[in-house]
Write an enzyme that holds these catalytic residues in place. Structure first.
Site, PDB file in Angstrom:
ATOM      1  N   HIS A 193      -1.001  -0.237   5.515  1.00 11.81           N
ATOM      2  CA  HIS A 193      -1.654   0.566   6.553  1.00 11.81           C
ATOM      3  C   HIS A 193      -0.873   1.832   6.908  1.00 11.81           C
ATOM      4  CE1 HIS A 193      -4.321  -2.930   8.257  1.00 11.81           C
ATOM      5  NE2 HIS A 193      -4.234  -2.938   6.933  1.00 11.81           N
ATOM      6  N   TYR A 238      -8.155 -12.055  10.262  1.00 10.52           N
ATOM      7  CA  TYR A 238      -8.219 -12.772   8.991  1.00 10.52           C
ATOM      8  C   TYR A 238      -8.164 -14.287   9.170  1.00 10.52           C
ATOM      9  CZ  TYR A 238      -7.534  -8.253   6.704  1.00 10.52           C
ATOM     10  OH  TYR A 238      -7.685  -6.964   6.279  1.00 10.52           O
ATOM     11  N   GLU A 250     -15.503   0.833   8.910  1.00 16.81           N
ATOM     12  CA  GLU A 250     -16.139   1.803   9.787  1.00 16.81           C
ATOM     13  C   GLU A 250     -16.233   3.196   9.180  1.00 16.81           C
ATOM     14  OE1 GLU A 250     -14.412  -0.139  13.980  1.00 16.81           O
ATOM     15  OE2 GLU A 250     -14.192   2.009  13.577  1.00 16.81           O
ATOM     16  N   TYR A 307     -11.233   5.036  19.693  1.00 21.03           N
ATOM     17  CA  TYR A 307     -12.140   4.314  18.791  1.00 21.03           C
ATOM     18  C   TYR A 307     -11.965   2.788  18.841  1.00 21.03           C
ATOM     19  CZ  TYR A 307     -13.896   8.734  17.426  1.00 21.03           C
ATOM     20  OH  TYR A 307     -14.517   9.961  17.492  1.00 21.03           O
ATOM     21  N   GLN A 353       0.825  -1.213   0.000  1.00 21.98           N
ATOM     22  CA  GLN A 353       0.000   0.000   0.000  1.00 21.98           C
ATOM     23  C   GLN A 353       0.859   1.263   0.000  1.00 21.98           C
ATOM     24  OE1 GLN A 353      -2.697  -0.421   3.337  1.00 21.98           O
ATOM     25  NE2 GLN A 353      -3.522  -2.346   2.566  1.00 21.98           N
TER      26      GLN A 353
END
Length: 378
Positions: free
Chosen positions: A160, A273, A252, A262, A93
């Site tokens: 991430h 996973y 979310e 949170y 990513q």
């Protein structure tokens, strides 16, 4: 420039209804009945692994590509590659990320770009935010006066990062800092991972941040306990909303409150996973639960809260790009609540959503040879 497609004709009412039927198994089974998309999508250009875009005051677009290129796109013409962009840690990513303008761009020409930066130790990287001045002429474009104003620590892995950017109505810079798949740092105020970060436009720390008195990294934190934040937007009431990818289930949409926790990785609406269960938000009422969540996941990417007049029925709605769901998802807000209102199949993974200067909606597909699409009302 190349093609125009009416998605109602392309997918048909049956396909649209099937998508809504699948979504009924998610959080809000009462989502609105499927409707034919109220837009025509026109291809304007193509990019190689685009990630983000923003409009300049003259109507041109800045588009980032993950491998490190920043493109200045003239609508109806070709793209110019902006020189002076930083080296990026491309892979997974990681790569070149978000791009936004300073609120006073018209006078200072400052832009902000985020990217994954390699560490000195092999296999490590971290998200970084750079401020620079954009210059351009008839045949070229360039970055000068480049300054690094924020960094994640360099850790192993290539996923991430988060690093979505926004300026708030307070003219502060807001940064989503994902938890790099390291889990526990999301709960540690001495780590920037798994946080929403709030800074002044020069990278200094606002004295009214909730944990300012603690100093260090904690002083930069606005909220914590986040997983992989890939969307950030302010609504007309100046409230901040973010979305984040869940693990196996539990994407979310959150209303961000000052100093709030949170929950990740203590609670989630999804599981690991490998199937290992994670306690649900209902087990920890002291932690901030999402206003909307999705199982099956939509894999949200890109986010804008629409404020234009071209699609009057969408005014005040959130528009989210869907990667796994290959859709444009519209959410509505009621008080502090949120619900999915419509889902429009696009046939491709949608990486980015932006509102154009005249109120049209613009999408970037994900991956190689990805289309830049302009959505105009039927």
């Amino acid at each position: 420039m190349l093609s125009t497609v009416c998605f109602a004709a392309l997918f048909g009412a049956t396909a649209v209804a099937a998508v809504h039927s699948a979504n009924a198994s998610a959080q809000d089974a009462g989502a609105e009945t499927a409707k034919a998309p109220p837009f025509t999508a026109t291809e304007v250009a193509r990019f190689n692994e685009p990630w983000a875009m923003t409009f300049l005051p003259d109507g041109r677009l800045l588009v980032t590509e993950k491998r490190g290129a920043l493109k200045l796109q003239t609508l109806g013409g070709s793209a110019i590659t902006v020189s002076g962009t930083p080296a990026v840690a491309y892979g997974g990513q990681g790569g070149l990320g978000d791009v936004i303008l300073h609120p006073q761009y018209a006078t200072n020409k400052l832009i902000y770009i985020s990217y994954a930066e390699r560490g000195s130790t092999s296999g490590t990287a971290g998200a970084t935010v750079m401020r620079a001045k954009l210059g351009y002429g008839a045949t070229g474009a360039w970055l000068t006066e480049k300054t690094i104003i924020w960094r994640q620590p360099k850790v192993s892995g290539s996923n991430h990062y988060g690093h979505r950017l926004a300026f708030g109505p307070d003219r502060k810079l807001w940064i989503t800092s994902s938890e790099r798949q390291k889990f526990d740092p999301a709960q540690d105020l001495n780590s920037p991972l798994g946080k929403v970060i709030r800074l002044n436009d020069d990278g200094s720390v606002p004295t009214d941040n909730p944990f300012y008195s603690r100093g260090g990294v904690a002083a930069t934190v606005w909220s914590y306990g986040h997983r992989n934040l890939l969307g950030i937007a302010f609504d007309s009431q100046n409230r901040l909303w973010t979305h984040e990818m869940g693990p196996k289930g539990g994407d979310e949409l959150n209303l961000i409150e000052r100093g709030s926790n949170y929950g990740w990785p203590l609670v989630s609406q999804g599981d690991h996973y490998d199937g290992t269960p994670i306690p649900r938000h209902s087990t920890r009422p002291d932690l901030n639960a999402p206003e909307k969540w999705w199982t099956p996941v939509i894999a949200p990417a890109g986010f804008v809260i629409y404020s234009g007049t071209r699609f009057p029925a969408w005014n005040g709605s959130g528009l989210i790009g869907g990667l796994a769901s290959q859709a444009l998802i519209r959410v509505t807000f009621s008080g502090s609540g949120a619900a999915e209102a419509e889902r429009f199949p696009m046939g491709k993974r949608i990486r980015e959503v932006e509102q154009g200067p005249n109120g049209d909606v613009w999408l970037l597909e994900d991956g190689s040879n990805a289309r830049l699409l302009r959505l105009t009302p039927l």
